[in-house]
Design an enzyme around this catalytic site. Structure first.
Site, PDB file in Angstrom:
ATOM      1  N   ARG A 224       0.857  -1.182   0.000  1.00  0.00           N
ATOM      2  CA  ARG A 224       0.000   0.000   0.000  1.00  0.00           C
ATOM      3  C   ARG A 224       0.894   1.233   0.000  1.00  0.00           C
ATOM      4  O   ARG A 224       2.035   1.190   0.480  1.00  0.00           O
ATOM      5  CB  ARG A 224      -0.892   0.021   1.248  1.00  0.00           C
ATOM      6  CG  ARG A 224      -2.072  -0.942   1.197  1.00  0.00           C
ATOM      7  CD  ARG A 224      -3.097  -0.517   0.160  1.00  0.00           C
ATOM      8  NE  ARG A 224      -4.228  -1.424   0.054  1.00  0.00           N
ATOM      9  CZ  ARG A 224      -4.343  -2.396  -0.846  1.00  0.00           C
ATOM     10  NH1 ARG A 224      -3.370  -2.622  -1.706  1.00  0.00           N
ATOM     11  NH2 ARG A 224      -5.437  -3.144  -0.899  1.00  0.00           N
ATOM     12  N   HIS A 272      -1.933   0.724  -9.810  1.00  0.00           N
ATOM     13  CA  HIS A 272      -2.553  -0.247  -8.889  1.00  0.00           C
ATOM     14  C   HIS A 272      -3.238  -1.393  -9.663  1.00  0.00           C
ATOM     15  O   HIS A 272      -4.455  -1.603  -9.549  1.00  0.00           O
ATOM     16  CB  HIS A 272      -3.558   0.452  -7.959  1.00  0.00           C
ATOM     17  CG  HIS A 272      -3.801  -0.336  -6.688  1.00  0.00           C
ATOM     18  ND1 HIS A 272      -4.065   0.261  -5.465  1.00  0.00           N
ATOM     19  CD2 HIS A 272      -3.813  -1.670  -6.455  1.00  0.00           C
ATOM     20  CE1 HIS A 272      -4.240  -0.679  -4.551  1.00  0.00           C
ATOM     21  NE2 HIS A 272      -4.096  -1.860  -5.136  1.00  0.00           N
TER      22      HIS A 272
HETATM   23  C1  GLV Z   1      -4.997  -5.155  -4.258  1.00  0.00           C
HETATM   24  O1  GLV Z   1      -4.393  -4.161  -3.986  1.00  0.00           O
HETATM   25  C2  GLV Z   1      -5.661  -5.980  -3.285  1.00  0.00           C
HETATM   26  O2  GLV Z   1      -5.684  -5.607  -2.113  1.00  0.00           O
HETATM   27  O3  GLV Z   1      -6.183  -7.035  -3.681  1.00  0.00           O
END
Ligand code: GLV
Length: 309
Positions: A224, A272
């Site tokens: 993250r 992401h």
């Molecule tokens: C992706 O970031 C997830 O948490 O699956």
């Protein structure tokens, strides 16, 4: 009884269809048009609006659509009695392993330097970094970290893993706890963050961490954004503490257009996408957990609020 899908920046129609394919009798609501809040018993969230799940009086459980759950834990309006869970599928795990392997290979073979050279028609050869000169250190050996560590080890990388408790994974040297963090870092030179974001792990990717790595060192953050101290990364790149970084997650997403990271040639940025839950696979788990939640059973991949994952 209904099931709510709430994900402001994601098209949830494919998931709705997949859920109805598993069980056509389901009543599935798509946020933001929620007809009857009191009918919602189960919610599936991907980064729902802050504190946006407090207004559903009969909510029994909330599932994250992915492996990460910090967006659920940060919602102060979800009552403690509401169970939390997450979706982890085998393809989510293998996508992550592929992403990390790809990031490492691109770094070793200087793919991005050549990509930049192509734009200006330049032919300059850089010496590739050999596999045997790389020790990959995976922070976090949960469902995603474990698979990624295994995959790299099977592909002849030296792999270290760091987690709360010792793990036995073929070909992976396991380090655990705070006491072994330094040894883990000082014997790794490609650092991969696959930790859950908790109070303990927030900001763990800082200058102290980067300086402890073996050199030349490279960072891959697929955890993250909150794990990384952004100004420390810039400093580490400027001082050659790190040779580069590949980032898939950011403190603020989408990454603002004027962010300093965009103009750094040695920072690879992806939006992401390292590992995205396939609707069909997710649907089977979600329907099972929905049924379990309605009958008060334990959920698959239930999340401990205390541990934060
Ligand atoms: C992706 O970031 C997830 O948490 O699956």
């Amino acid at each position: 009884m209904s099931l709510l899908l709430i994900a402001p920046n994601r098209d949830m129609n494919p998931l709705k269809e997949a859920l109805l394919e598993v069980d056509s009798s389901l009543d599935v609501e798509l946020w933001p048009k929620v007809e009857k809040r009191e009918r919602v018993n189960f919610a599936v969230s991907w980064k729902h609006p802050k504190n946006g799940l407090g207004d559903y009086p009969n909510l029994k459980a909330v599932s994250s659509l992915g492996a990460g759950v910090n967006h659920l834990l940060e919602d102060k309006n979800i009552p403690e009695t509401v169970k939390l869970c997450r979706v982890i599928t085998t393809s989510l795990q293998s996508q992550m392993a592929d992403y990390v392997m790809n990031a490492i290979t691109n770094y070793r073979l200087h793919t991005f330097l050549y990509h930049d050279q192509k734009k200006v028609g330049e032919w300059q050869v850089y010496e590739s970094i050999q596999k045997q000169d790389c020790t990959v250190g995976i922070m976090g050996l949960g469902e995603m970290g474990k698979t990624t560590a295994q995959f790299l080890a099977e592909n002849e990388y030296a792999v270290n893993g760091w987690s709360n408790s010792k793990k036995h994974i073929n070909g992976v040297t396991s380090f655990s706890g705070k006491d072994e963090l330094n040894d883990f870092l000082s014997s790794s030179n490609i650092l991969v963050c696959l930790l859950p974001l908790t109070e303990v792990t927030e900001g763990i990717l800082d200058l102290g961490t980067f300086k402890t790595l073996k050199t030349p060192a490279y960072l891959i953050n697929v955890g993250r954004g909150g794990h990384l101290v952004e100004e420390d990364l810039i400093y580490a790149l400027d001082t050659n503490t790190l040779a580069g970084a590949c980032l898939d997650v950011f403190e603020k997403e989408p990454l603002p257009a004027n962010h300093v990271f965009w103009n750094r040639p040695n920072i690879m940025i992806t939006p992401h996408v390292a590992s995205i839950t396939p609707a069909k696979e997710a649907a089977a788990i979600i329907v099972e957990n929905y049924k379990r939640a309605l009958s008060g059973m334990d959920l698959i991949n239930e999340v401990s609020r205390e541990k934060g994952y």
